[in-house]
Design a protein around this motif. Structure first.
Motif, short mmCIF file in Angstrom:
data_model
loop_
_atom_site.label_atom_id
_atom_site.label_comp_id
_atom_site.label_asym_id
_atom_site.label_seq_id
_atom_site.Cartn_x
_atom_site.Cartn_y
_atom_site.Cartn_z
N ARG A 1 0.88 -1.17 0.00
CA ARG A 1 0.00 0.00 0.00
C ARG A 1 0.92 1.22 0.00
O ARG A 1 1.95 1.22 0.67
CB ARG A 1 -0.86 0.04 1.26
N VAL A 2 0.57 2.22 -0.79
CA VAL A 2 1.39 3.42 -0.88
C VAL A 2 0.56 4.65 -0.54
O VAL A 2 -0.67 4.64 -0.68
CB VAL A 2 2.04 3.58 -2.28
N ASP A 3 1.26 5.70 -0.08
CA ASP A 3 0.56 6.96 0.20
C ASP A 3 0.51 7.80 -1.07
O ASP A 3 0.93 7.37 -2.15
CB ASP A 3 1.23 7.70 1.36
N GLY A 4 0.02 9.02 -0.96
CA GLY A 4 -0.14 9.91 -2.11
C GLY A 4 1.17 10.27 -2.80
O GLY A 4 1.18 10.66 -3.97
N LEU A 5 2.29 10.15 -2.08
CA LEU A 5 3.60 10.45 -2.66
C LEU A 5 4.28 9.20 -3.25
O LEU A 5 5.40 9.28 -3.72
CB LEU A 5 4.52 11.07 -1.60
N GLY A 6 3.58 8.07 -3.19
CA GLY A 6 4.16 6.83 -3.72
C GLY A 6 5.09 6.13 -2.75
O GLY A 6 5.79 5.20 -3.14
N GLN A 7 5.09 6.54 -1.48
CA GLN A 7 5.93 5.90 -0.47
C GLN A 7 5.19 4.69 0.10
O GLN A 7 3.99 4.77 0.40
CB GLN A 7 6.25 6.88 0.67
N VAL A 8 5.91 3.58 0.26
CA VAL A 8 5.30 2.37 0.80
C VAL A 8 4.97 2.58 2.27
O VAL A 8 5.83 2.96 3.07
CB VAL A 8 6.25 1.16 0.63
N THR A 9 3.71 2.34 2.62
CA THR A 9 3.27 2.46 4.01
C THR A 9 3.06 1.09 4.65
O THR A 9 3.20 0.96 5.87
CB THR A 9 1.97 3.27 4.12
N GLU A 10 2.70 0.09 3.84
CA GLU A 10 2.46 -1.26 4.35
C GLU A 10 2.84 -2.29 3.29
O GLU A 10 2.75 -2.02 2.09
CB GLU A 10 0.98 -1.47 4.69
N LEU A 11 3.25 -3.48 3.77
CA LEU A 11 3.53 -4.62 2.90
C LEU A 11 2.63 -5.76 3.32
O LEU A 11 2.41 -5.97 4.52
CB LEU A 11 4.98 -5.09 3.05
N GLY A 12 2.14 -6.52 2.36
CA GLY A 12 1.26 -7.65 2.65
C GLY A 12 2.03 -8.96 2.61
O GLY A 12 2.76 -9.23 1.66
N VAL A 13 1.85 -9.76 3.66
CA VAL A 13 2.51 -11.06 3.75
C VAL A 13 1.42 -12.11 4.00
O VAL A 13 0.56 -11.93 4.87
CB VAL A 13 3.55 -11.08 4.89
N LEU A 14 1.47 -13.20 3.23
CA LEU A 14 0.46 -14.25 3.34
C LEU A 14 0.81 -15.25 4.43
O LEU A 14 1.99 -15.53 4.68
CB LEU A 14 0.35 -15.00 2.01
N LEU A 15 -0.21 -15.82 5.04
CA LEU A 15 -0.06 -16.92 5.98
C LEU A 15 -0.60 -18.16 5.30
O LEU A 15 -1.72 -18.15 4.78
CB LEU A 15 -0.83 -16.64 7.28
N ARG A 16 0.21 -19.22 5.29
CA ARG A 16 -0.20 -20.49 4.68
C ARG A 16 0.13 -21.64 5.61
O ARG A 16 1.05 -21.56 6.42
CB ARG A 16 0.54 -20.71 3.36
N ALA A 17 -0.58 -22.74 5.43
CA ALA A 17 -0.26 -23.98 6.14
C ALA A 17 0.48 -24.89 5.18
O ALA A 17 0.09 -25.04 4.02
CB ALA A 17 -1.53 -24.66 6.63
N THR A 18 1.58 -25.50 5.63
CA THR A 18 2.33 -26.43 4.79
C THR A 18 1.60 -27.77 4.77
O THR A 18 0.63 -28.00 5.51
CB THR A 18 3.76 -26.64 5.33
N ALA A 19 2.11 -28.69 3.95
CA ALA A 19 1.51 -30.02 3.83
C ALA A 19 1.54 -30.78 5.16
O ALA A 19 0.72 -31.66 5.39
CB ALA A 19 2.22 -30.82 2.75
N ILE A 20 2.50 -30.43 6.02
CA ILE A 20 2.59 -31.12 7.31
C ILE A 20 1.96 -30.31 8.44
O ILE A 20 2.13 -30.63 9.62
CB ILE A 20 4.06 -31.49 7.65
N GLY A 21 1.21 -29.27 8.10
CA GLY A 21 0.46 -28.52 9.08
C GLY A 21 1.18 -27.35 9.74
O GLY A 21 0.63 -26.73 10.64
N GLU A 22 2.39 -27.03 9.32
CA GLU A 22 3.10 -25.87 9.88
C GLU A 22 2.56 -24.59 9.26
O GLU A 22 2.23 -24.57 8.08
CB GLU A 22 4.60 -25.96 9.59
#
Length: 195
Positions: A52-73
């Motif tokens: 997500r960026v502000d009006g000046l194009g500066q990054v304010t937030e980054l998105g990181v996904l949460l996933r479960a592996t095949a072994i449940g981690e």
């Protein structure tokens, strides 16, 4: 050294039916074919750090996904996936952003398909900062601003928005699979948000 690719069918048009030999599944290859290919060839992937960026194009937030592996981690990861045969990098990037973030994310794809980084994943640990037990993969990595509502889909359980400072922390890097914490820091550096 020349790179050989299959010769295109001169009769093919975008409206044509797929060739009979094409696999109709959205996974491009069957599980068995994919396993055989992974043992023999590096595969091309795209990865994206949604921001997500502000009006000046500066990054304010980054998105990181949460996933479960095949072994449940539970692990943290980035938007990622294979580039299919005959698919442009831009189309693959858009497809995976929509697949992982939902159709209302409204990603703003870069004007040029030049990645900020190229990550090479190896099945043998220690050859690079990136590791994938399944295969040797080469990934083109992008920072992509999103302006809409993100609702994780497919195998993504959650999307966590973090400030640049939070995303650069050792704790987040430790939760990232396959060395992707390094990519997250490289993304921050590429957009001038690593302090």
């Amino acid at each position: 050294m020349s790179v050989r690719t299959p010769d295109p069918d001169p009769e093919w048009t975008p409206d044509s039916e797929p060739p009979r030999s094409a696999v109709p599944s959205p996974g491009w290859l069957s599980d068995l074919e994919l396993a055989e290919i992974r043992e023999r060839l590096p595969l091309l992937y795209v990865e994206a750090v949604p921001v997500r960026v502000d009006g000046l194009g500066q990054v304010t937030e980054l998105g990181v996904l949460l996933r479960a592996t095949a072994i449940g981690e539970m692990t943290r990861t980035l938007v990622s996936g294979r580039v299919m045969y005959g698919e442009t990098v831009r189309d693959a990037l858009f497809r995976h952003l929509e697949k992982d973030l939902g159709p209302m994310a409204f990603p703003q794809l870069p004007l040029s398909p030049v990645p900020f980084s190229v990550a090479e994943y190896f099945p043998m640990p220690g050859l690079s900062a990136f590791h994938d037990d399944r295969q040797h993969a080469v990934s083109l990595v992008y920072v992509v601003p999103v302006t809409g509502t993100c609702e994780p889909r497919q195998d993504a359980l959650e999307l966590t928005w973090m400030t640049p400072e939070e995303a650069a922390s050792d704790a987040v890097s430790a939760e990232m699979e396959g060395g992707r914490g390094v990519l997250l820091r490289q993304a921050l550096a590429a957009v001038g948000a690593l302090r």
